[in-house]
Structures are given as C-alpha cells and as structure tokens.
Motif scaffolding. Sequence first.
Motif: not given
Length: 126
Positions: A29-30, A53-55, A73-76, A103-106
Amino acid sequence: QVQLVESGGGLVQAGGSLRLSCAASERTYGRYTVGWFRQVPGKEREFVAAVKRDSNSVTYYADSVKGRFTISRDNAANTVYLQMDSLKPEDAAVYYCAVNSGPVSTYRNDFYYRNWGQGTQVTVSS
C-alpha cells in the motif's frame, strides 16, 4: 488488486472532529499515492487530500480543507487516515479513498484513481 475499505464516518456537530480510515488489503500500500475524495448528491466528486507514494510527509490538500484536515499513512497497518477538524456543514458528503495510477501530478484528478472503496458518510450538523 488492492482493495480499500473506508470507515470512521458519522454525525458530528459543526466544529467537531472525525478521523476516517482507509484500510488496504496489500502490504505494498505504501507504494501508492492515496487520495481522499468526497461527493454529495448531484455534484461531481471533489478532491480532498492525497499522500504521495513512498512518503508520509508529502501531502496535498484542497484549499477548502487546508489547515483543518490532515492526511497521514501508517504503512505497518496498511492504512491511510484523514483527520478532519473544525468540521463545517459544507464538509458533509460521502468520503471515498482510492489509489492513484497516474503520475503524482495527477493527484487532484479522480480519473487517474482506481480501486475505490465503498465510501463512508460524514454528516455535519449546524
């Protein structure tokens, strides 16, 4: 495919708070940018907030909720949260979460989102 389930909606007085949760079925999910949108009957779905994502520190907000809502977000726990404070009657809507496939821009455009949850109703009394 990742499946998302929203929860945490309810009835609250204006000025109150709610925390929405968006739980995912996958541990990856992360890796997704996740967004919250809302919709009222007769209107288009509206962007509320997104976390990159990843943040957990790169976040985006609609002007109408900036300073009042916080996405995290809590990735765990495979969960993204939307903390909503100082709620207003105009915040009442069905809130949905989804993952961004573009893309992140969207991040503001619901066209690029998929795997929508079933939604959770937020009602704010004046």
